[in-house]
Design a protein around this motif. Structure first.
Motif, PDB file in Angstrom:
ATOM      1  N   LYS A  86       0.836  -1.192   0.000  1.00 51.79           N
ATOM      2  CA  LYS A  86       0.000   0.000   0.000  1.00 51.79           C
ATOM      3  C   LYS A  86       0.875   1.247   0.000  1.00 51.79           C
ATOM      4  N   PRO A  87       0.876   2.008  -1.099  1.00 47.18           N
ATOM      5  CA  PRO A  87       1.741   3.186  -1.161  1.00 47.18           C
ATOM      6  C   PRO A  87       1.212   4.331  -0.311  1.00 47.18           C
ATOM      7  N   VAL A  88       2.086   5.265  -0.020  1.00 45.31           N
ATOM      8  CA  VAL A  88       1.711   6.482   0.689  1.00 45.31           C
ATOM      9  C   VAL A  88       1.582   7.591  -0.346  1.00 45.31           C
ATOM     10  N   TYR A  89       0.393   8.193  -0.433  1.00 46.00           N
ATOM     11  CA  TYR A  89       0.135   9.213  -1.438  1.00 46.00           C
ATOM     12  C   TYR A  89       0.217  10.608  -0.823  1.00 46.00           C
ATOM     13  N   PRO A  90       0.622  11.603  -1.615  1.00 53.20           N
ATOM     14  CA  PRO A  90       0.708  12.973  -1.087  1.00 53.20           C
ATOM     15  C   PRO A  90      -0.675  13.532  -0.759  1.00 53.20           C
ATOM     16  N   GLU A  91      -0.753  14.203   0.373  1.00 49.58           N
ATOM     17  CA  GLU A  91      -2.013  14.794   0.839  1.00 49.58           C
ATOM     18  C   GLU A  91      -2.082  16.243   0.360  1.00 49.58           C
ATOM     19  N   ILE A 207      -7.762  14.577   1.556  1.00 54.36           N
ATOM     20  CA  ILE A 207      -7.779  14.237   0.134  1.00 54.36           C
ATOM     21  C   ILE A 207      -6.348  14.019  -0.337  1.00 54.36           C
ATOM     22  N   LYS A 208      -6.137  12.887  -1.012  1.00 52.69           N
ATOM     23  CA  LYS A 208      -4.821  12.545  -1.537  1.00 52.69           C
ATOM     24  C   LYS A 208      -4.939  12.267  -3.032  1.00 52.69           C
ATOM     25  N   ILE A 212       2.355  14.346  -7.045  1.00 49.90           N
ATOM     26  CA  ILE A 212       2.455  15.731  -7.477  1.00 49.90           C
ATOM     27  C   ILE A 212       3.709  15.864  -8.319  1.00 49.90           C
ATOM     28  N   GLU A 213       3.791  16.917  -9.105  1.00 46.81           N
ATOM     29  CA  GLU A 213       4.905  17.077 -10.038  1.00 46.81           C
ATOM     30  C   GLU A 213       6.243  16.969  -9.313  1.00 46.81           C
ATOM     31  N   GLY A 214       7.112  16.136  -9.868  1.00 44.01           N
ATOM     32  CA  GLY A 214       8.449  15.993  -9.297  1.00 44.01           C
ATOM     33  C   GLY A 214       8.537  15.015  -8.157  1.00 44.01           C
ATOM     34  N   GLU A 215       7.389  14.431  -7.741  1.00 43.75           N
ATOM     35  CA  GLU A 215       7.396  13.468  -6.642  1.00 43.75           C
ATOM     36  C   GLU A 215       6.627  12.226  -7.054  1.00 43.75           C
ATOM     37  N   ASN A 216       7.072  11.084  -6.601  1.00 44.36           N
ATOM     38  CA  ASN A 216       6.373   9.830  -6.838  1.00 44.36           C
ATOM     39  C   ASN A 216       5.782   9.324  -5.535  1.00 44.36           C
ATOM     40  N   ALA A 217       4.752   8.499  -5.647  1.00 43.62           N
ATOM     41  CA  ALA A 217       4.212   7.855  -4.448  1.00 43.62           C
ATOM     42  C   ALA A 217       5.277   6.943  -3.865  1.00 43.62           C
ATOM     43  N   VAL A 218       5.437   6.991  -2.558  1.00 45.53           N
ATOM     44  CA  VAL A 218       6.483   6.227  -1.888  1.00 45.53           C
ATOM     45  C   VAL A 218       5.858   5.035  -1.193  1.00 45.53           C
ATOM     46  N   SER A 219       6.346   3.845  -1.485  1.00 47.52           N
ATOM     47  CA  SER A 219       5.821   2.650  -0.835  1.00 47.52           C
ATOM     48  C   SER A 219       6.335   2.563   0.586  1.00 47.52           C
ATOM     49  N   VAL A 220       5.511   1.977   1.458  1.00 52.86           N
ATOM     50  CA  VAL A 220       5.893   1.807   2.857  1.00 52.86           C
ATOM     51  C   VAL A 220       7.004   0.770   2.961  1.00 52.86           C
TER      52      VAL A 220
END
Length: 220
Positions: A86-91, A207-208, A212-220
């Protein structure tokens, strides 16, 4: 002088005897039927989270009129339960709102899916104290306290696409369940509007988006 003192003693004695002869008047009788004492507790309105609004991806919007008929919403899909997958998405939005009948709306630029809307609901509650007489023994007074969700408490969150079509919808109480944690998930990228409306509830909304531009979702 002695005559006055003796007279006063006699008067007090007569008054005390008269008081002792008075019997308590029986009441109207008691019933085993309980009566209710209701207390209403409003949800705490003080924000408990730090507000977030990323203006590059979120902007205030005008809410749509409240829907009067059930919407045909696609079947919801869940994120993976396994936290390792389960990835961590930007809020991009986080806010605590004390809803008193009004509506709030935001336009979300979710170019990179998914769009995830999490809601935690704190409803107004009612505490009822039942006071009654026991049917056994000396018929002593008994009390029982019951707390329930106020029938006035309800919430609805709706996600619409750029054409105004409802793509996800859920809520609290009324035509929805009384689960206090809700999650809406949209797996297709695009621009969406999130509408939130309710009465007698405090809603913590988060809300996630996928990234976002320049960032990827980071996996736990």
């Amino acid at each position: 002088m002695k005559f006055l003192q003796v007279g006063l003693v006699i008067f007090v004695g007569i008054a005390l005897m008269a008081a002792g002869c008075v019997e308590a008047t029986p009441g109207d009788g008691s019933s085993d039927t309980p009566f209710w004492v209701k207390e209403t507790t409003a949800p705490a309105g003080t924000p408990t989270t730090t507000a977030i609004l990323d203006s590059e991806y979120v902007s205030p919007a005008t809410p749509y009129p409240a829907t009067t008929t059930p919407a045909k919403v696609p079947a919801s899909r869940q994120l993976p339960e396994n936290t390792q997958d389960k990835p961590v998405y930007p809020e991009v939005l986080r806010e605590t709102i004390d809803l008193k009948g009004e509506a709030h709306a935001w336009t979300i630029n979710a170019t990179y899916p998914p769009l995830i809307v999490d809601i935690v609901v704190t409803p107004e509650t009612e505490t009822r104290t039942i006071v009654y007489q026991s049917s056994y023994g000396d018929r002593d007074e008994e009390k029982s306290t019951v707390t329930r969700i106020s029938p006035n408490s309800h919430l609805e969150v709706t996600i619409r696409d750029a054409n105004g079509n409802i793509v996800a919808q859920d809520g609290f109480n009324g035509k929805y369940t009384v689960g206090r944690s809700k999650q809406l998930l949209v797996l297709r990228g695009g621009a969406y509007q999130v509408d939130l409306r309710g009465t007698a509830v405090v809603a913590d909304i988060s809300i996630k988006i996928g990234k976002i531009e320049g960032e990827n979702a980071v996996s736990v």
